[in-house]
Every structure is written in structure tokens, then in C-alpha cells.
Design a protein around this motif. Structure first.
Motif, short mmCIF file in Angstrom:
data_model
loop_
_atom_site.label_atom_id
_atom_site.label_comp_id
_atom_site.label_asym_id
_atom_site.label_seq_id
_atom_site.Cartn_x
_atom_site.Cartn_y
_atom_site.Cartn_z
N ALA A 279 45.90 32.17 26.75
CA ALA A 279 44.75 31.92 27.63
C ALA A 279 45.04 30.76 28.57
O ALA A 279 44.67 30.80 29.76
CB ALA A 279 43.50 31.63 26.80
N ASP A 280 45.70 29.72 28.09
CA ASP A 280 46.04 28.58 28.95
C ASP A 280 47.02 29.01 30.05
O ASP A 280 46.87 28.60 31.21
CB ASP A 280 46.65 27.45 28.11
N PHE B 15 47.43 32.05 31.23
CA PHE B 15 46.72 32.94 32.15
C PHE B 15 45.80 32.15 33.07
O PHE B 15 45.72 32.43 34.27
CB PHE B 15 45.93 33.96 31.34
N ALA B 16 45.12 31.15 32.50
CA ALA B 16 44.23 30.31 33.32
C ALA B 16 45.03 29.54 34.36
O ALA B 16 44.55 29.33 35.49
CB ALA B 16 43.47 29.34 32.42
N THR B 17 46.24 29.13 34.03
CA THR B 17 47.09 28.43 35.01
C THR B 17 47.45 29.35 36.17
O THR B 17 47.44 28.93 37.34
CB THR B 17 48.37 27.92 34.32
N ILE B 18 47.76 30.61 35.86
CA ILE B 18 48.08 31.57 36.92
C ILE B 18 46.88 31.78 37.84
O ILE B 18 47.01 31.77 39.08
CB ILE B 18 48.52 32.91 36.30
N LEU B 19 45.70 31.95 37.25
CA LEU B 19 44.50 32.15 38.06
C LEU B 19 44.18 30.89 38.86
O LEU B 19 43.67 30.97 39.99
CB LEU B 19 43.33 32.53 37.17
N SER B 20 44.46 29.71 38.29
CA SER B 20 44.19 28.47 38.99
C SER B 20 45.03 28.35 40.25
O SER B 20 44.56 27.86 41.29
CB SER B 20 44.46 27.28 38.06
N ARG B 21 46.28 28.81 40.18
CA ARG B 21 47.13 28.79 41.38
C ARG B 21 46.55 29.69 42.47
O ARG B 21 46.57 29.33 43.66
CB ARG B 21 48.54 29.26 41.02
N GLN B 22 46.03 30.86 42.06
CA GLN B 22 45.44 31.75 43.05
C GLN B 22 44.14 31.16 43.62
O GLN B 22 43.83 31.37 44.82
CB GLN B 22 45.18 33.12 42.43
N LEU B 23 43.41 30.43 42.79
CA LEU B 23 42.19 29.81 43.28
C LEU B 23 42.49 28.71 44.29
O LEU B 23 41.75 28.52 45.27
CB LEU B 23 41.40 29.21 42.11
N ASP B 24 43.58 28.01 44.08
CA ASP B 24 43.94 26.90 44.96
C ASP B 24 44.68 27.34 46.20
O ASP B 24 44.82 26.56 47.16
CB ASP B 24 44.81 25.88 44.21
N SER B 25 45.18 28.57 46.20
CA SER B 25 45.97 29.03 47.35
C SER B 25 45.05 29.48 48.48
O SER B 25 43.89 29.78 48.29
CB SER B 25 46.88 30.19 46.92
N ASP C 179 37.63 29.99 32.09
CA ASP C 179 38.08 29.34 30.85
C ASP C 179 37.06 29.53 29.72
O ASP C 179 37.43 29.82 28.57
CB ASP C 179 38.31 27.84 31.09
N ARG C 180 35.79 29.35 30.05
CA ARG C 180 34.74 29.48 29.04
C ARG C 180 34.66 30.91 28.52
O ARG C 180 34.47 31.14 27.32
CB ARG C 180 33.40 29.05 29.62
N SER C 181 34.81 31.88 29.41
CA SER C 181 34.75 33.28 29.01
C SER C 181 35.87 33.62 28.04
O SER C 181 35.66 34.30 27.02
CB SER C 181 34.83 34.17 30.26
N MET C 182 37.07 33.14 28.34
CA MET C 182 38.19 33.41 27.43
C MET C 182 38.04 32.65 26.12
O MET C 182 38.40 33.16 25.04
CB MET C 182 39.52 33.07 28.11
N ASP C 183 37.50 31.44 26.18
CA ASP C 183 37.28 30.66 24.94
C ASP C 183 36.29 31.36 24.02
O ASP C 183 36.48 31.38 22.79
CB ASP C 183 36.77 29.26 25.29
N VAL C 184 35.25 31.94 24.59
CA VAL C 184 34.26 32.67 23.78
C VAL C 184 34.91 33.88 23.12
O VAL C 184 34.68 34.15 21.93
CB VAL C 184 33.06 33.10 24.65
N THR C 185 35.74 34.59 23.86
CA THR C 185 36.43 35.76 23.30
C THR C 185 37.39 35.34 22.20
O THR C 185 37.48 36.01 21.15
CB THR C 185 37.20 36.50 24.40
N ILE C 186 38.11 34.24 22.40
CA ILE C 186 39.03 33.74 21.37
C ILE C 186 38.25 33.37 20.10
O ILE C 186 38.69 33.66 18.98
CB ILE C 186 39.83 32.53 21.89
N ALA C 187 37.10 32.74 20.29
CA ALA C 187 36.28 32.37 19.12
C ALA C 187 35.83 33.59 18.35
O ALA C 187 35.82 33.59 17.11
CB ALA C 187 35.06 31.56 19.58
N GLY D 152 46.31 30.22 17.60
CA GLY D 152 47.05 29.32 18.48
C GLY D 152 47.81 30.08 19.56
O GLY D 152 47.91 29.62 20.71
N GLY D 153 48.35 31.25 19.20
CA GLY D 153 49.01 32.09 20.20
C GLY D 153 48.04 32.59 21.24
O GLY D 153 48.37 32.64 22.44
N TYR D 154 46.83 32.97 20.81
CA TYR D 154 45.81 33.41 21.77
C TYR D 154 45.44 32.27 22.73
O TYR D 154 45.30 32.49 23.95
CB TYR D 154 44.54 33.87 21.04
#
Length: 231
Positions: free
Chosen positions: A218-219, A221-231, A117-125, A212-214
Motif C-alpha cells: 500500500a505504501d 502504491f500510494a507513492t506511485i499515485l502521489s507522483r501522479q498527483l504531483d505531476s 491512504d485512508r481507504s487502503m488502510d481500512v481495507t488492510i484492517a 506487513g506485506g500488505y
């Protein structure tokens, strides 16, 4: 009006170039500053319009590709770790951190979700900074150009009254040229300020929508990765 005075007024050149040429040095500097600010503001407006249109087009194309069902690893291999598009860079930042968060044995390092999340936030900034770069000049021009033009007008009128006092003649033919030259500075100030204010508000709003679209992507995409992390 006295015929000689009327004849003198008719012979005077009131074109913009003539008014500029007759203006005092200080008023000329003000006029040139305002013209330069106006040209620079329009350059920023045109450049941002093109940039935002390309950014929206790139975001739409990438999101279609992202949601096409193609595996994320394959999509990342296609665009590479250093893509050109803004949305692609946000995706690449998340994928790079996702891969770095895996240990050699296949396990995940603790805190992977927060780092992604932090990595994508930095890129968005960074992308937001690039989108808004130059808008500050429009805001500054819109707020200061009328006052700069007014300064030129006041200085020009002051000089006109000094000439009237020296000539000891208050005929309109004597007063009008100096007043006209001075008022051109105010007109140039408004010419620079009005488009700058209008397009600053529009471009700032467009930039907020793109960022806002970015953030929305990112949110998701992070949700998709979160599912893989929890699986």
C-alpha cells in the motif's frame, strides 16, 4: 502385595475409554470440554495454515502482475472493483478512491492523497481482522485448558478419597483407578493447551508478516499515485 489385591488390580481395565466411563459426571464434562476445545483448536490451526498459504501465494502473484509494467487503469479493469484476492482488494480500494477524486473536468478534489491512504488502510484492517479471526480461541485454550484439566483432576481425586473413606480400604487396587481417572483430565488439558500455545505464536507471527506485506504494498502504491498527483 496381597494376592487378592494384585488379582483385582490386574482385572481392572485402565484403557482411556474405561477410565472415562468410570469417571464422575463432573470429570466427564471436563474431559468432553477439553476434547472439544482440542478438536476446535486443530480445526482453526489447519484452516489458518491453508488460508495463510493461499494469501502469500495470492500476494506474490499479484505483485508480479502489478510490477510487470502494465498500466494501472488496465490492471484495475482486469480485476474489477470487487476482486477476490486480498492484495487485489487493497489495490482496488486505492484505485476506486483515485477515480472518485477526479472531477468531471479532469481536476483533482483536494485531499485526494489522504483519502486514498485512508481507504487502503481500512481495507488492510479488514483483511487483518479476517486473518486473525479465531486466533483468540487458541490463546484462550492455551491459557485456560491446563487449569480446567486441573479442576477435573482435583474433583476426581476428591471423589476417589471419598470412595476410599467409604470402603475403608487404602490398598493400591482401590486407590489407583480413581487417581488414574482424575489424572486423565490433566493430560487432556495439556493435550489441548500445548498445540494451541505453539500454533498461536506461529500463526500470529505469520499473520503479522502477511499484513506487513500488505502495508508495504500500500505504501508503494500510494507513492506511485502521489507522483501522479504531483505531476
Amino acid at each position: 502385595m496381597d494376592p487378592s489385591t494384585l488379582s483385582l488390580a490386574q482385572e481392572m481395565d485402565f484403557s482411556l475409554w474405561a477410565l472415562f466411563a468410570r469417571a464422575t459426571f463432573t470429570v466427564k464434562i471436563v474431559m468432553l470440554m477439553l476434547l472439544g476445545a482440542s478438536f476446535w483448536a486443530w480445526a482453526i490451526i489447519i484452516q489458518k495454515h491453508i488460508m495463510y498459504r493461499l494469501a502469500r501465494r495470492e500476494a506474490e502473484a499479484f505483485e508480479q502482475q502489478f510490477w510487470s509494467g502494465e498500466p494501472l487503469d488496465e490492471l484495475f479493469e482486469q480485476i474489477g472493483p470487487d476482486p477476490r484476492g486480498q492484495s487485489q482488494r487493497i489495490f482496488a480500494a486505492g484505485m476506486i478512491e483515485w477515480r472518485r477524486s477526479h472531477r468531471d473536468d479532469g481536476g483533482l478534489i483536494a485531499g485526494a492523497q489522504a483519502r486514498i491512504d485512508r481507504s487502503m488502510d481500512v481495507t488492510i484492517a479488514k483483511e487483518a481482522e479476517g486473518l486473525t479471526r479465531g486466533l483468540g480461541f487458541l490463546a484462550t485454550t492455551g491459557s485456560t485448558a491446563p487449569f480446567i484439566g486441573l479442576f477435573g483432576t482435583v474433583w476426581g481425586i476428591k471423589h476417589a478419597f471419598e470412595e476410599i473413606a467409604i470402603a475403608q480400604n487404602t490398598n493400591l487396587a482401590v486407590v489407583a483407578p480413581g487417581i488414574s481417572e482424575a489424572l486423565v483430565a490433566t493430560a487432556l488439558g495439556l493435550l489441548a493447551a500445548i498445540p494451541a500455545v505453539i500454533f498461536y505464536n506461529k500463526l500470529n507471527s505469520d499473520s503479522d508478516r502477511i499484513v506487513g506485506g500488505y502495508e508495504g504494498f500500500a505504501d508503494e502504491f500510494a507513492t506511485i499515485l502521489s507522483r501522479q498527483l504531483d505531476s
